[in-house]
Design an enzyme around this catalytic site. Sequence first.
Site, short mmCIF file in Angstrom:
data_model
loop_
_atom_site.label_atom_id
_atom_site.label_comp_id
_atom_site.label_asym_id
_atom_site.label_seq_id
_atom_site.Cartn_x
_atom_site.Cartn_y
_atom_site.Cartn_z
N LYS A 1 0.66 -1.20 0.18
CA LYS A 1 -0.26 0.20 0.08
C LYS A 1 0.74 1.15 0.18
O LYS A 1 1.24 1.93 0.85
CB LYS A 1 -0.92 0.06 1.78
CG LYS A 1 -1.79 0.87 0.87
CD LYS A 1 -2.08 1.97 0.45
CE LYS A 1 -2.34 3.40 1.74
NZ LYS A 1 -2.21 4.21 1.22
N GLU B 1 9.40 2.48 10.67
CA GLU B 1 10.23 3.42 10.46
C GLU B 1 9.71 4.56 10.61
O GLU B 1 9.16 5.02 9.80
CB GLU B 1 11.28 3.03 8.90
CG GLU B 1 12.81 3.42 9.49
CD GLU B 1 13.31 5.02 8.20
OE1 GLU B 1 12.29 5.87 9.03
OE2 GLU B 1 13.07 5.00 7.03
N CYS C 1 13.46 11.56 5.81
CA CYS C 1 13.56 11.39 7.59
C CYS C 1 14.78 11.17 8.58
O CYS C 1 14.32 11.73 9.67
CB CYS C 1 12.56 10.04 8.22
SG CYS C 1 13.21 8.82 7.38
N GLU D 1 10.07 17.60 14.20
CA GLU D 1 10.14 17.08 12.33
C GLU D 1 9.42 18.26 11.47
O GLU D 1 8.18 18.15 10.94
CB GLU D 1 9.88 15.37 12.13
CG GLU D 1 10.56 15.32 10.75
CD GLU D 1 10.03 14.15 10.34
OE1 GLU D 1 11.23 13.60 10.09
OE2 GLU D 1 9.28 13.04 10.53
#
Length: 505
Positions: A185, A260, A295, A394
Amino acid sequence: MAIPNIRIPCRQLFIDGEWREPLKKNRLPIINPANEEIIGYIPAATEEDVDMAVKAARSALRRDDWGSTTGAQRAKYLRAIAAKVLEKKPELATLETIDNGKPWFEAASDIDDVVACFEYYADLAEALDSKKKTEVKLHLDSFKTHVLREPLGVVGLITPWNYPLLMTTWKVAPALAAGCAAILKPSELASITSLELGEICREVGLPPGALSILTGLGHEAGSPLVSHPDVDKIAFTGSGPTGVKIMTAAAQLVKPVTLELGGKSPIVVFDDIHDLDIAVEWTLFGCFWTNGQICSATSRLIIQETIAPQFLARLLEWTKNIKISDPLEEDCKLGPVISRGQYEKVLKFISTAKDEGATILYGGDRPEHLKKGYYIQPTIITDVDTSMEIWNEEVFGPVLCVKTFKTEEEAIELANDTKYGLGAAILSKDLERCERFTKAFQSGVVWINCSQPCFWQPPWGGKKRSGFGRELGEWSLENYLNIKQVTQYVTPDEPWAFYKSPSKL
């Protein structure tokens, strides 16, 4: 390599080796982030489509053409996929660029990594045959034991939009190498090249059900995949909040997950760096590569105060020289962020930093020469306090925040002052100091005198709120294997003699 002009393929869902219309016939628009135009549509899967894909995967595991294959047989499929990807590299890179917004040369480099990653896991699939059955020595002669490495089963793979085909490959290649049946997905914001992988699998004759690809929204396609009772594992790369939801849902079925998630990685620069310009370039690359949407981005620059003024002055000169343009243009080094939502989110981070007292040293707005598209100037923010949002959260955009330090102890404390733990970098000529920081960094990845190089052979992953589990290398293959102990009593004609025999009473 010339950039081809291509049309957007109109694909359906890839289920059981075929293209199938979503049962509810829903579709989602594909928006080119460089010009904000709708360039096509992707199918939107729902729970019913997920169930169909899971049944196809279960069937594939029962059939000889997939469920009983050796690692060597699966390696042939992986190498055939790699060859097809390489053959279609120009088209795939262009599709990735207009779907995702990253500079074309970066997308082309990603496709090279996709090829190498499939070939690498083909090698590991072959090697798995010799490791499938491993003897274990025991202290009792009346037993013998061996361990079997078997495919875990049906695995759900949920991937992000910043590296659409590469992140897909990081999960699909080891899952297929292990012999699992996989359901992918991809993010609804960048799905085109993942769907093209379905066509490649069809062309090379991958057995039906070994890989299904379901595009669509997270709550309509991702959630049913996570909570499906016949899916044995979930591997997810994406945001922290979504990771928490996935972990919570999987826990209801005691389903293993690999996560992750986000990061707020530090890059620590000492005054004994080898060369000022080299250090500046690694600092820029560590934060602004992939349009800042990575990331592991080293988005917190922690610099020794003795060189901060000259370093920042040179950093500013280099930043002003970055070419921001349509990502299909030659020598583009910074394209748009992925979507209007992400564009507004990044600008809000910048404005909040300013409101909290930080200084926008450079950037912070749309480039003047680009009137359309989700472009944001590379941004450098100074006078940052550790309580500020820009230091702690972030951003996932081209934004670098800066703090200075005096001592090693202060640098380590600042570097680890984050809830995340994915990457960390140190730039210094003193290799003993680099070793001290390597041990002190609370992260899964450490870079010494560089930032962001990533290879498919070593493990990748984080700690703290950056998730757990490892991708890439042999470690990723282990994610998709069930370890089964088999113990045999080697003297079945002799009694165990734990109970008294009734015939001897």
